[in-house]
Every structure is written in C-alpha cells, then in structure tokens.
Design a protein around this motif. Structure first.
Motif, short mmCIF file in Angstrom:
data_model
loop_
_atom_site.label_atom_id
_atom_site.label_comp_id
_atom_site.label_asym_id
_atom_site.label_seq_id
_atom_site.Cartn_x
_atom_site.Cartn_y
_atom_site.Cartn_z
N ARG A 10 0.83 -1.21 0.00
CA ARG A 10 0.00 0.00 0.00
C ARG A 10 0.86 1.26 0.00
N ALA A 11 1.92 1.24 0.79
CA ALA A 11 2.82 2.40 0.83
C ALA A 11 3.44 2.63 -0.54
N GLY A 12 3.87 1.55 -1.19
CA GLY A 12 4.45 1.67 -2.52
C GLY A 12 3.47 2.20 -3.53
N GLU A 13 2.21 1.77 -3.46
CA GLU A 13 1.19 2.25 -4.38
C GLU A 13 0.95 3.74 -4.19
N GLU A 14 0.91 4.20 -2.96
CA GLU A 14 0.72 5.63 -2.71
C GLU A 14 1.90 6.45 -3.24
N ILE A 15 3.10 5.93 -3.06
CA ILE A 15 4.30 6.60 -3.60
C ILE A 15 4.23 6.65 -5.11
N ALA A 16 3.81 5.55 -5.74
CA ALA A 16 3.70 5.49 -7.20
C ALA A 16 2.65 6.46 -7.71
N ASP A 97 2.40 -0.56 -17.80
CA ASP A 97 3.60 -0.05 -17.14
C ASP A 97 3.87 -0.85 -15.88
N VAL A 98 5.12 -0.79 -15.45
CA VAL A 98 5.50 -1.31 -14.14
C VAL A 98 6.27 -0.21 -13.42
N ILE A 99 5.94 -0.03 -12.16
CA ILE A 99 6.70 0.88 -11.31
C ILE A 99 7.29 0.07 -10.17
N GLU A 100 8.59 0.18 -10.02
CA GLU A 100 9.30 -0.43 -8.89
C GLU A 100 9.50 0.65 -7.83
N VAL A 101 9.16 0.32 -6.60
CA VAL A 101 9.40 1.21 -5.48
C VAL A 101 10.27 0.45 -4.48
N TYR A 102 11.42 1.01 -4.19
CA TYR A 102 12.32 0.42 -3.20
C TYR A 102 12.33 1.33 -1.98
N LEU A 103 11.88 0.79 -0.85
CA LEU A 103 11.82 1.54 0.39
C LEU A 103 13.14 1.38 1.14
#
Length: 120
Positions: A10-16, A97-103
């Motif tokens: 969820r955090a990654g989706e909000e960042i994206a 598309d793909v979005i990678e989020v690295y925390l």
C-alpha cells in the motif's frame, strides 16, 4: 519498525500514485478489481491510458521488482484491463507499465518507472 507485506504494498502504491501525478498523469482508478484480475493504478498520460503494476521491495538483492511481474500476472492484469476498456468507453491508446518502489529505512524511496513494460 518492520512493515507487514500488505502495508509495504500500500505504501508503494501511494508513492507510485504521487510519482505519476507529479509527472502530469491523471489518476483515474486505484486497486481496480474484477473477477480474475486486479490493476494497481489506472492513469491517463496524454492520449494513452496506462495500466500500472506497482511492485514494492526493500531491496533488489534477490531479483528486481519488475521481474516478479510474471506472464501469469500479466495475464490477470490484461483481463482486468480488457474489462475496464469494455466498460469505460475509452477509445485511445493503452499500455502496460511497471513501477518499482524500493523503500529505504530513513531515506527517500527509489522509484523506477517502466512505461510500456510488456505487451499482451
């Protein structure tokens, strides 16, 4: 504090979503679900609708987040996208598309955006 997997996602989706909005995309849906498929984010980029899969990780030590978007996952996303297109009346272009989020603990996240990451 360690996040639970769904909290990380969820955090990654909000960042994206914030990232895409910052690029000028219009977000039209988040967690679009139909029987047999889900799309994390649906956004408009000019004359193109982007069906975006967001993958969030703490590192790429074992594999990149993008590599986890398997053919089976792509098929489920395509099923949901087909439903969305059939019911929305969208007549323009579309892409996946793909979005990678690295925390990173105590630092800004790293975001990698792969427009048109795969074809169905």
């Amino acid at each position: 504090m360690k996040r639970m997997p769904h909290e990380t996602g969820r955090a990654g989706e909000e960042i994206a979503i914030d990232f895409l909005a910052g690029l000028g995309y219009t977000i039209i849906a988040h967690n679009y679900c139909v029987r047999g498929g889900e799309i994390d984010v649906i956004a408009i980029d000019g004359d193109t609708i982007a069906f975006v899969e967001v993958k969030t990780r703490s590192s790429a030590r074992f594999a990149t987040a993008r590599e986890s978007v398997t053919k089976a996952k792509q098929s489920r996303i395509a099923k949901a996208a087909t439903h969305y297109l059939a019911t929305s009346g969208w007549a323009g272009f579309c892409r996946f598309d793909v979005i990678e989020v690295y925390l990173h603990e105590g630092a800004k996240p790293t975001i990698r955006h792969w427009p048109d990451a795969y074809e169905i």
